[in-house]
Design a protein around this motif. Structure first.
Motif, mmCIF file in Angstrom:
data_model
loop_
_atom_site.group_PDB
_atom_site.id
_atom_site.type_symbol
_atom_site.label_atom_id
_atom_site.label_comp_id
_atom_site.label_asym_id
_atom_site.label_seq_id
_atom_site.Cartn_x
_atom_site.Cartn_y
_atom_site.Cartn_z
ATOM 1 N N VAL A 1 -71.437 -30.532 -116.610
ATOM 2 C CA VAL A 1 -70.612 -30.812 -118.013
ATOM 3 C C VAL A 1 -71.601 -30.259 -119.171
ATOM 4 C CG1 VAL A 1 -69.953 -32.540 -119.614
ATOM 5 C CG2 VAL A 1 -69.670 -32.645 -117.154
ATOM 6 N N SER A 2 -71.076 -29.328 -120.001
ATOM 7 C CA SER A 2 -71.994 -28.746 -120.760
ATOM 8 C C SER A 2 -71.804 -29.598 -122.135
ATOM 9 C CB SER A 2 -71.370 -27.287 -121.284
ATOM 10 O OG SER A 2 -70.166 -27.230 -121.586
ATOM 11 N N SER A 3 -71.894 -30.734 -122.078
ATOM 12 C CA SER A 3 -71.872 -31.687 -123.257
ATOM 13 C C SER A 3 -73.381 -32.442 -123.415
ATOM 14 C CB SER A 3 -70.904 -32.885 -122.988
ATOM 15 O OG SER A 3 -71.075 -33.714 -123.952
ATOM 16 N N GLU A 4 -73.539 -32.735 -124.661
ATOM 17 C CA GLU A 4 -74.959 -33.427 -125.252
ATOM 18 C C GLU A 4 -75.027 -34.685 -124.387
ATOM 19 O OE1 GLU A 4 -77.056 -35.440 -128.680
ATOM 20 O OE2 GLU A 4 -75.243 -34.622 -128.878
ATOM 21 N N GLU A 5 -73.466 -35.446 -124.272
ATOM 22 C CA GLU A 5 -73.475 -36.708 -123.434
ATOM 23 C C GLU A 5 -73.630 -36.435 -121.930
ATOM 24 O OE1 GLU A 5 -73.085 -37.687 -127.468
ATOM 25 O OE2 GLU A 5 -74.109 -38.532 -125.576
ATOM 26 N N THR A 6 -74.775 -35.908 -121.300
ATOM 27 C CA THR A 6 -74.937 -35.651 -120.009
ATOM 28 C C THR A 6 -74.925 -37.111 -119.277
ATOM 29 O OG1 THR A 6 -77.140 -35.587 -120.164
ATOM 30 C CG2 THR A 6 -76.195 -33.682 -120.201
ATOM 31 N N THR A 7 -74.158 -37.120 -117.953
ATOM 32 C CA THR A 7 -74.173 -38.147 -117.357
ATOM 33 C C THR A 7 -75.686 -38.666 -116.764
ATOM 34 O OG1 THR A 7 -72.102 -37.547 -116.575
ATOM 35 C CG2 THR A 7 -72.911 -39.126 -115.196
ATOM 36 N N LEU A 8 -75.757 -40.039 -116.498
ATOM 37 C CA LEU A 8 -77.099 -40.791 -116.037
ATOM 38 C C LEU A 8 -76.817 -41.426 -114.861
ATOM 39 C CD1 LEU A 8 -78.390 -41.918 -119.571
ATOM 40 C CD2 LEU A 8 -79.054 -39.609 -118.547
ATOM 41 N N GLY B 1 -59.082 -29.235 -111.447
ATOM 42 C CA GLY B 1 -58.367 -28.106 -112.066
ATOM 43 C C GLY B 1 -59.198 -27.348 -112.854
ATOM 44 N N PRO B 2 -58.776 -26.317 -113.490
ATOM 45 C CA PRO B 2 -59.557 -25.442 -114.452
ATOM 46 C C PRO B 2 -59.777 -26.226 -115.672
ATOM 47 C CG PRO B 2 -57.190 -24.615 -114.148
ATOM 48 C CD PRO B 2 -57.358 -25.509 -112.959
ATOM 49 N N GLN B 3 -60.796 -26.076 -116.235
ATOM 50 C CA GLN B 3 -61.117 -26.601 -117.674
ATOM 51 C C GLN B 3 -60.586 -28.147 -117.810
ATOM 52 O OE1 GLN B 3 -58.758 -23.417 -119.440
ATOM 53 N NE2 GLN B 3 -60.332 -23.489 -120.784
ATOM 54 N N SER B 4 -60.480 -28.809 -116.651
ATOM 55 C CA SER B 4 -60.410 -30.375 -116.432
ATOM 56 C C SER B 4 -61.376 -31.038 -117.286
ATOM 57 C CB SER B 4 -60.642 -30.893 -115.090
ATOM 58 O OG SER B 4 -59.311 -30.381 -114.307
ATOM 59 N N ALA B 5 -60.758 -31.964 -117.687
ATOM 60 C CA ALA B 5 -61.937 -33.288 -118.531
ATOM 61 C C ALA B 5 -62.887 -33.846 -117.690
ATOM 62 C CB ALA B 5 -60.981 -34.253 -119.209
ATOM 63 N N LYS B 6 -64.091 -34.276 -118.494
ATOM 64 C CA LYS B 6 -65.048 -34.825 -117.244
ATOM 65 C C LYS B 6 -65.226 -36.168 -118.280
ATOM 66 C CE LYS B 6 -65.462 -31.496 -114.470
ATOM 67 N NZ LYS B 6 -65.051 -31.648 -113.021
ATOM 68 N N TYR B 7 -65.675 -36.788 -117.357
ATOM 69 C CA TYR B 7 -66.182 -38.268 -117.828
ATOM 70 C C TYR B 7 -67.531 -38.757 -117.469
ATOM 71 C CZ TYR B 7 -61.088 -37.999 -118.460
ATOM 72 O OH TYR B 7 -59.736 -37.675 -118.747
ATOM 73 N N GLY B 8 -68.121 -39.445 -118.369
ATOM 74 C CA GLY B 8 -69.527 -39.786 -117.907
ATOM 75 C C GLY B 8 -70.159 -40.547 -119.259
ATOM 76 N N LEU C 1 -66.087 -36.696 -121.930
ATOM 77 C CA LEU C 1 -67.236 -35.877 -122.379
ATOM 78 C C LEU C 1 -66.893 -34.381 -122.995
ATOM 79 C CD1 LEU C 1 -69.799 -36.554 -119.131
ATOM 80 C CD2 LEU C 1 -69.668 -37.401 -121.812
ATOM 81 N N GLY C 2 -65.724 -34.170 -122.355
ATOM 82 C CA GLY C 2 -65.381 -32.656 -122.594
ATOM 83 C C GLY C 2 -64.272 -32.161 -121.632
ATOM 84 N N GLY C 3 -63.958 -31.021 -122.293
ATOM 85 C CA GLY C 3 -62.877 -30.227 -121.151
ATOM 86 C C GLY C 3 -61.554 -30.921 -121.626
ATOM 87 N N ILE C 4 -60.394 -30.222 -121.010
ATOM 88 C CA ILE C 4 -59.152 -30.581 -121.226
ATOM 89 C C ILE C 4 -58.563 -31.934 -120.630
ATOM 90 C CG2 ILE C 4 -56.562 -29.576 -121.408
ATOM 91 C CD1 ILE C 4 -57.997 -26.993 -121.309
ATOM 92 N N ILE C 5 -57.921 -32.554 -121.269
ATOM 93 C CA ILE C 5 -57.474 -34.050 -120.593
ATOM 94 C C ILE C 5 -56.154 -33.611 -119.902
ATOM 95 C CG2 ILE C 5 -56.496 -36.338 -121.003
ATOM 96 C CD1 ILE C 5 -58.780 -36.768 -122.995
ATOM 97 N N GLN C 6 -55.684 -34.089 -118.642
ATOM 98 C CA GLN C 6 -54.642 -33.830 -117.892
ATOM 99 C C GLN C 6 -54.117 -34.957 -117.290
ATOM 100 O OE1 GLN C 6 -54.890 -29.821 -115.879
ATOM 101 N NE2 GLN C 6 -56.871 -29.713 -117.151
ATOM 102 N N HIS C 7 -55.032 -35.940 -117.300
ATOM 103 C CA HIS C 7 -54.642 -37.158 -116.480
ATOM 104 C C HIS C 7 -55.078 -38.347 -117.359
ATOM 105 C CE1 HIS C 7 -53.907 -34.434 -113.009
ATOM 106 N NE2 HIS C 7 -55.104 -34.010 -113.436
ATOM 107 N N HIS C 8 -54.781 -39.898 -116.852
ATOM 108 C CA HIS C 8 -55.320 -40.960 -117.452
ATOM 109 C C HIS C 8 -54.923 -41.326 -118.764
ATOM 110 C CE1 HIS C 8 -57.977 -40.038 -113.967
ATOM 111 N NE2 HIS C 8 -58.575 -38.879 -115.006
#
Length: 336
Positions: A26-33, A81-88, A269-276
């Motif tokens: 995930v190329s976000s500042e909010e990296t998962t810990l 999927g491509p460009q999917s949202a990531k959560y963390g 965190l980033g990406g394209i939301i497609q679910h939830h």
């Protein structure tokens, strides 16, 4: 709220069965810990949490943090999927889901009529009002349920700039304090705020004249001779099944004040939301500033009001089509 409760029940059930994991790449500042004590302490330092290690508050927050990592595994299991949202892990990871809803998801959804107008022909494949320097920087509502006011003000100040005026930050606090049909930091409706502005011809002043305090205050009135922005009219429609028409409204009239379901955004965190995300259970107000249909997954470009450390530097991308997050349930355009 039956639809939301069903989603939450499924989420809790699944999360109790899995072990904490991290999402990767995930190329976000909010990296998962990880959910270890050391990483929780790193989280506390990063987001300047001041509760003491030996106190009950520390134990509560660490438990919420651990629960968040379990949620992330469930949410990310759909994001293949491509460009999917990531959560963390982000600034909301030590809040319970109830605390998050009570603090940040305070918008009121008022049903709007289905759009029945004409759609623009030959829409551009990509359009972003930020490219025209008419979208103000991302703001932070802080611990105040004022998203509805930020959404409305964002639309107004952009339309004013589109009309040739200098882009300037207008007062969110003025609407929080003075829009009597709403509840200030306890929540409100974008359409009620717009109706109030139109019916009263209130002049919206600049943020420097009426600064944001992240709490509801006493309404400060200005003389009739005082300068400010007055809205002449607005439209608010349900674009369900007509997101292409909504794209046309955005291109033709400017950024749109929209209502969405943002329950899962606590962990975004980033990406394209497609679910939830559900429709018709809206609880949060945002500003839709553009769209992009050039890639494999077309998406809306949406400005949020949780600061630049959240999401994509304060923005969230939502898949176009299927009314994801209820993005098309209620979208308002402003006329000055």
């Amino acid at each position: 709220m039956r639809g939301y409760q069903l989603f939450e029940a499924v989420l809790v059930t699944v999360c109790t069965l899995v072990s904490p994991v991290c999402c990767h790449n995930v190329s976000s500042e909010e990296t998962t810990l990880n959910s270890t004590a050391a990483d929780f302490d790193s989280f506390r330092a990063k987001f300047q949490r001041i509760y003491e290690v030996s106190g009950d508050e520390y134990n509560r927050r660490r438990l919420f943090y651990q629960n968040a990592t379990k949620r992330h595994m469930y949410l990310n299991s759909f994001s293949t999927g491509p460009q999917s949202a990531k959560y963390g892990i982000n600034q909301f990871s030590d809040l319970s889901q109830k605390e998050f809803r009570d603090l940040y998801l305070r918008a009121i959804y008022d049903r709007t009529p289905l759009f029945s107008g004409l759609s623009l022909k030959q829409l551009p494949a990509k359009f972003d009002w930020r490219d025209k320097a008419v979208v103000a920087p991302v703001q932070n509502q802080q611990s105040c349920g004022s998203c509805w006011a930020f959404s409305v003000v964002g639309a107004i100040q952009s339309v004013q700039a589109i009309g040739g005026s200098q882009l300037e930050q207008l007062s969110v606090q003025q609407i929080v304090d003075c829009s009597y049909q709403n509840e200030g930091c306890d929540g409100g409706s974008t359409t009620r705020a717009l109706k109030w502005l139109k019916q009263t011809s209130v002049k919206l002043v600049t943020q420097s004249e009426y600064p944001y305090k992240a709490k509801t205050g006493i309404c400060h009135f200005f003389s009739q001779s005082h300068g400010g922005v007055v809205i002449k009219n607005f439209t608010a429609h349900d674009f369900s099944g007509q997101e292409e028409a909504m794209m046309g409204q955005l291109v033709e009239h400017g950024p749109l004040a929209a209502i969405v379901d943002a329950v899962s955004w606590q962990d975004y965190l980033g990406g394209i939301i497609q679910h939830h995300c559900s429709s018709k259970w809206s609880n949060h107000a945002v500003l839709v500033v553009g769209y992009d249909t050039t890639g494999e997954i077309p998406y809306w470009i949406v400005q949020n009001s949780w600061g630049t450390r959240w999401g994509n530097e304060g923005y969230v991308y939502i898949k176009i089509g299927g009314n994801i997050c209820g993005i098309a349930d209620s979208a308002a355009a402003v006329f000055l």
